[in-house]
Write an enzyme that holds these catalytic residues in place. Structure first.
Site, PDB file in Angstrom:
ATOM      1  CG  ASP A 249      -1.815   1.203   1.295  1.00 51.30           C
ATOM      2  OD1 ASP A 249      -2.969   1.053   0.864  1.00 51.30           O
ATOM      3  OD2 ASP A 249      -1.386   2.282   1.754  1.00 51.30           O
TER       4      ASP A 249
ATOM      5  CE1 TYR B 168       0.808   7.679   2.528  1.00 53.53           C
ATOM      6  CE2 TYR B 168       1.359   5.437   1.935  1.00 53.53           C
ATOM      7  CZ  TYR B 168       0.516   6.335   2.539  1.00 53.53           C
ATOM      8  OH  TYR B 168      -0.621   5.884   3.168  1.00 53.53           O
TER       9      TYR B 168
ATOM     10  CE  LYS C 271      -3.751   4.795   0.805  1.00 57.36           C
ATOM     11  NZ  LYS C 271      -2.336   4.552   1.036  1.00 57.36           N
TER      12      LYS C 271
ATOM     13  CG  HIS D 125      -4.379   9.924   0.574  1.00 58.05           C
ATOM     14  ND1 HIS D 125      -3.064   9.758   0.214  1.00 58.05           N
ATOM     15  CD2 HIS D 125      -4.444   9.550   1.868  1.00 58.05           C
ATOM     16  CE1 HIS D 125      -2.377   9.313   1.256  1.00 58.05           C
ATOM     17  NE2 HIS D 125      -3.192   9.178   2.269  1.00 58.05           N
TER      18      HIS D 125
END
Ligand code: A2P
Length: 279
Positions: free
Chosen positions: A44, A49, A74, A107
């Site tokens: 994931d 990120y 996301k 998200h």
């Protein structure tokens, strides 16, 4: 690895590896290679990120065929809207060096705190997700950090029902109203920070339960999620902990211990609530 089956029939490995905060190239690549080696087939990530390109390199190196891996990403808050979501998706698959995603999530919902037309923004974003899904570029689509009123607003305009809602969920912070709503609507709940960002691991109640079974508190948290029909996404960069968090079949929490954990109240470990974020 056992699977859950999503409401469109797609199978999703029941434990996934969370990768938030893992941004150093070597650490990301080592983590993914170790994870795959010890049995993870579900990873994931998210554009925000900042590790998709490194995960992409690791996926190339890991020697496992693409169709044996389940990859989630996301679309970030600044990329909501129809065209912008399509572009964000292309960027993610380019960085990940894949030609499709198994799961793509919004998200965070746009909320009334920041936008008068929050429901419309979420609807436009969702229509982009639907179109990517119909084009075969994503096997399943869903939400992250959506509360009941955000989903309620989306459902009437959705041509395709969300398959997943990924929320903060760990002992002491269950968000049971969202979980119950998702279960009633056949939306699989995924738990981010199922270990409470590591903060619940020293909780005395959980420690006592873990000691009784001769397992770690992390293993208790992971099994508790699975027993509730929720998909945990524990994070670690350490190989022995990657193993630990996957090794949860050798014991069975009693109904009484499940009830004790369900009754705990520790609050959110992140303090991030979708309607309170300032954008
Ligand atoms: P580390 O990466 O050093 O292993 P969450 O998934 O709830 O966000 O929690 C992640 C945190 O929990 C990280 O700080 C991680 O540290 C730590 N952690 C993950 N797995 C374990 C484990 N099995 N035992 C102890 N700490 C763990």
């Amino acid at each position: 690895m056992k699977n859950y089956v999503l409401n469109n029939g797609v199978q999703i490995p029941a434990i996934g590896l969370g990768t938030w905060h893992n941004t150093d190239e070597k650490t990301v690549i080592d983590t993914i290679l170790n994870a795959v080696e010890v049995g993870y087939n579900h990873i994931d990530t998210a554009a925000v990120y900042g590790n998709e390109a490194f995960i992409g390199k690791a996926l190339r190196q890991c020697g496992v065929d693409r169709d044996k891996l389940f990859i989630t990403s996301k679309v970030w808050r600044t990329k909501r809207g129809y065209q912008s979501t399509l572009h964000a998706f292309e960027q993610s698959i380019n960085d990940l060096q894949v030609d499709y995603l198994d799961l793509y999530l919004i998200h965070w919902p746009a909320s009334h705190n920041n936008y008068d037309n929050w429901a419309e923004i979420n609807a436009e974003t969702w229509h982009a997700m639907e179109d990517l899904y119909k084009m075969g570029k994503i096997k399943a689509i869903g939400l992250s950090n959506f509360w009941k009123h955000h989903i309620d607003a989306l459902m009437p305009i959705a041509n395709i029902k969300p398959m997943v809602n990924q929320i903060e969920h760990h002992p002491g912070y269950t968000q049971s109203d969202v979980v119950d709503y998702c279960k009633q609507n056949n939306i699989l709940v995924e738990a981010w920070s199922p270990l409470g960002r590591g903060m619940v691991l020293n909780d005395p109640t959980l420690k006592t339960i873990a000691q009784k079974y001769g397992v770690s508190v992390a293993q208790v948290c992971v099994q508790w999620c699975l027993r509730e029909g929720i998909l945990p996404l524990p994070k670690s960069t350490r190989k022995e902990r990657l193993v630990d968090n996957l090794d949860v079949d050798g014991f069975e929490l009693s109904d009484a211990d499940m009830a004790t954990i369900n009754a705990m109240n520790l609050g959110s470990s992140s303090g991030s609530y979708p309607d309170n974020l300032n954008e």
